[in-house]
Design an enzyme around this catalytic site. Sequence first.
Site, PDB file in Angstrom:
ATOM      1  N   SER A  55       0.804  -1.215   0.000  1.00 41.96           N
ATOM      2  CA  SER A  55       0.000   0.000   0.000  1.00 41.96           C
ATOM      3  C   SER A  55       0.841   1.271   0.000  1.00 41.96           C
ATOM      4  O   SER A  55       1.977   1.295   0.474  1.00 41.96           O
ATOM      5  CB  SER A  55      -0.912   0.011   1.237  1.00 41.96           C
ATOM      6  OG  SER A  55      -0.140  -0.046   2.421  1.00 41.96           O
ATOM      7  N   GLN A 113       1.612   4.280   1.899  1.00 42.58           N
ATOM      8  CA  GLN A 113       1.486   4.371   3.349  1.00 42.58           C
ATOM      9  C   GLN A 113       2.530   5.296   3.937  1.00 42.58           C
ATOM     10  O   GLN A 113       3.477   5.722   3.277  1.00 42.58           O
ATOM     11  CB  GLN A 113       1.632   2.980   3.975  1.00 42.58           C
ATOM     12  CG  GLN A 113       2.962   2.299   3.681  1.00 42.58           C
ATOM     13  CD  GLN A 113       3.034   0.889   4.252  1.00 42.58           C
ATOM     14  OE1 GLN A 113       3.756   0.663   5.225  1.00 42.58           O
ATOM     15  NE2 GLN A 113       2.305  -0.052   3.661  1.00 42.58           N
ATOM     16  N   HIS A 157       4.093   6.109   8.299  1.00 44.97           N
ATOM     17  CA  HIS A 157       4.017   5.711   9.699  1.00 44.97           C
ATOM     18  C   HIS A 157       4.110   6.954  10.581  1.00 44.97           C
ATOM     19  O   HIS A 157       4.919   7.853  10.319  1.00 44.97           O
ATOM     20  CB  HIS A 157       5.139   4.735  10.035  1.00 44.97           C
ATOM     21  CG  HIS A 157       5.144   3.529   9.146  1.00 44.97           C
ATOM     22  ND1 HIS A 157       4.105   2.631   9.111  1.00 44.97           N
ATOM     23  CD2 HIS A 157       6.048   3.090   8.226  1.00 44.97           C
ATOM     24  CE1 HIS A 157       4.372   1.690   8.222  1.00 44.97           C
ATOM     25  NE2 HIS A 157       5.541   1.944   7.673  1.00 44.97           N
ATOM     26  N   LYS A 192       7.091   3.892  14.010  1.00 45.01           N
ATOM     27  CA  LYS A 192       7.448   2.705  13.242  1.00 45.01           C
ATOM     28  C   LYS A 192       8.415   3.069  12.107  1.00 45.01           C
ATOM     29  O   LYS A 192       8.129   2.843  10.934  1.00 45.01           O
ATOM     30  CB  LYS A 192       6.191   2.048  12.667  1.00 45.01           C
ATOM     31  CG  LYS A 192       6.415   0.641  12.118  1.00 45.01           C
ATOM     32  CD  LYS A 192       5.136   0.140  11.444  1.00 45.01           C
ATOM     33  CE  LYS A 192       5.361  -1.218  10.802  1.00 45.01           C
ATOM     34  NZ  LYS A 192       4.182  -1.655  10.017  1.00 45.01           N
ATOM     35  N   GLU A 202      11.393   2.492   9.557  1.00 48.57           N
ATOM     36  CA  GLU A 202      11.779   1.250   8.900  1.00 48.57           C
ATOM     37  C   GLU A 202      13.006   1.477   8.022  1.00 48.57           C
ATOM     38  O   GLU A 202      13.240   2.586   7.543  1.00 48.57           O
ATOM     39  CB  GLU A 202      10.652   0.728   7.992  1.00 48.57           C
ATOM     40  CG  GLU A 202       9.368   0.409   8.707  1.00 48.57           C
ATOM     41  CD  GLU A 202       8.225   0.066   7.761  1.00 48.57           C
ATOM     42  OE1 GLU A 202       7.321  -0.676   8.169  1.00 48.57           O
ATOM     43  OE2 GLU A 202       8.227   0.567   6.609  1.00 48.57           O
ATOM     44  N   HIS A 212       5.470   6.136   1.224  1.00 52.51           N
ATOM     45  CA  HIS A 212       6.260   5.101   0.558  1.00 52.51           C
ATOM     46  C   HIS A 212       5.388   3.903   0.201  1.00 52.51           C
ATOM     47  O   HIS A 212       4.260   3.762   0.689  1.00 52.51           O
ATOM     48  CB  HIS A 212       7.425   4.634   1.449  1.00 52.51           C
ATOM     49  CG  HIS A 212       7.003   3.978   2.724  1.00 52.51           C
ATOM     50  ND1 HIS A 212       6.678   4.705   3.858  1.00 52.51           N
ATOM     51  CD2 HIS A 212       6.837   2.672   3.077  1.00 52.51           C
ATOM     52  CE1 HIS A 212       6.348   3.885   4.829  1.00 52.51           C
ATOM     53  NE2 HIS A 212       6.420   2.629   4.383  1.00 52.51           N
ATOM     54  N   LYS A 226      -7.014  -2.923   2.594  1.00 55.37           N
ATOM     55  CA  LYS A 226      -7.101  -2.671   4.032  1.00 55.37           C
ATOM     56  C   LYS A 226      -7.703  -1.288   4.305  1.00 55.37           C
ATOM     57  O   LYS A 226      -7.976  -0.504   3.397  1.00 55.37           O
ATOM     58  CB  LYS A 226      -5.714  -2.783   4.664  1.00 55.37           C
ATOM     59  CG  LYS A 226      -5.129  -4.186   4.621  1.00 55.37           C
ATOM     60  CD  LYS A 226      -3.791  -4.245   5.354  1.00 55.37           C
ATOM     61  CE  LYS A 226      -3.205  -5.639   5.361  1.00 55.37           C
ATOM     62  NZ  LYS A 226      -1.912  -5.705   6.076  1.00 55.37           N
TER      63      LYS A 226
END
Length: 423
Positions: A108, A110, A112, A135, A137, A276, A301
């Site tokens: 997706s 998205q 964070h 979160k 990454e 991203h 989702k």
Amino acid sequence: MAEVRVFPLRCPVRNYAWGQRGLRSAVAQLVASGDPAASVEPERPYAELWMGAHPSGDAEVLDGREPPRTLGSWLAEHPACLGPKVCDAFGGCLPFLFKVLSVRTALSIQAHPNKELAAKLHAQFPQHYPDTNHKPEMAIALTPFEGLCGFRPVEEIAAFLRAVPELRVLVGEVAAEQLERSVSHDPRGVSAALRVCFTCLMKSEKETFTQQLSRLVERISQQAAEGQDTSASNGDLLLRLHAQFPGDIGCFSIYFLNVVRLEPGEAMFLAANEPHAYLQGDCVECMACSDNTVRAGLTPKFIDMLTLCEMLNYTPAPSSSKIFPAVQSPLDPCVFIYDPPVPDFTLMRIEIPSSIKLYLISALDSASILLVIQGTAVGTSTAAASEMTLRRGSVIFISANESISLHLSSAEGMLLFRACCLL
């Protein structure tokens, strides 16, 4: 007998639909190689390998005890093995989750949240944002890897607004002209103009954006069939994403976000509020322990468009700036360190040449998890129950202040990745 503090792990696999299937998946290859008893189903997706103590996918400790304990329960009994700094900073919990991803279709669009926003979202919508942590990454390519990351230079976005009339319809003439003016006349207003443009796109009425997307796909498909160059409209990627997610607003995000292509060993760091999406390829990934993801497209989702558009970092930058550099260790030329600007994790790539037959995995003041990508060795440690055979797919937990001696037996040397927390 001394407490065992270095041991192999058996790690759970996630079979998300976007994962590569069967032994085409790097995840499946690692599992099959690391555990000869494992079976791989040819058409089942093998998307992620989770290496850590995440409550939704806790690894099993293989220290000879039956039944095996989970890593999370073992760490609850032995918090000092995290290292004193990590234990104090993160409340006796392993602060990161280490993964391997094998991406067949796009994940997706998205971002964070940072800790402040995470706490707010969790209080308001705990069913969608289940914790209060951030979160961040990092992804390091194992094979050629493709993703979207961060906003393109505004000149590139303005060029797409001119070349793709369907995009301009969705953004709106007023917002498009404001962005175009900002390029040359109002550099301080670029981020604000970019925010308006992207928000207008993502909040388009469904009937309108599906109609414009259908027109764009039809036009690009016809041009491609006639042998025309569609690169000015990012045609190849558009058609690929539309085939995976037909009628999805996220298909238009390729005109705003950088396409980042990583070669093996190259990395990208995804900070809070950075838009991203992973598109295809295999990577190792490390992240802070959280399940907070704000999504806006290319997914079945839950979508939270308003939150995403409000939270994003709208600073444009070229795709080359999204490649995160590794630094060779001054203490060991075999070690390349990826140290992001967050306390939760650091990653190391360890490349041992075939000329070296004895190599020491050095002790750190943090617990770490070691993954073997290539090569074979016998590992010995005073903190291990016995000798350990390391091969492709082996995963080893190393407590703080413990080391492993590797006796290499492969002609090609070894490639390993190590996740830790260097405070």
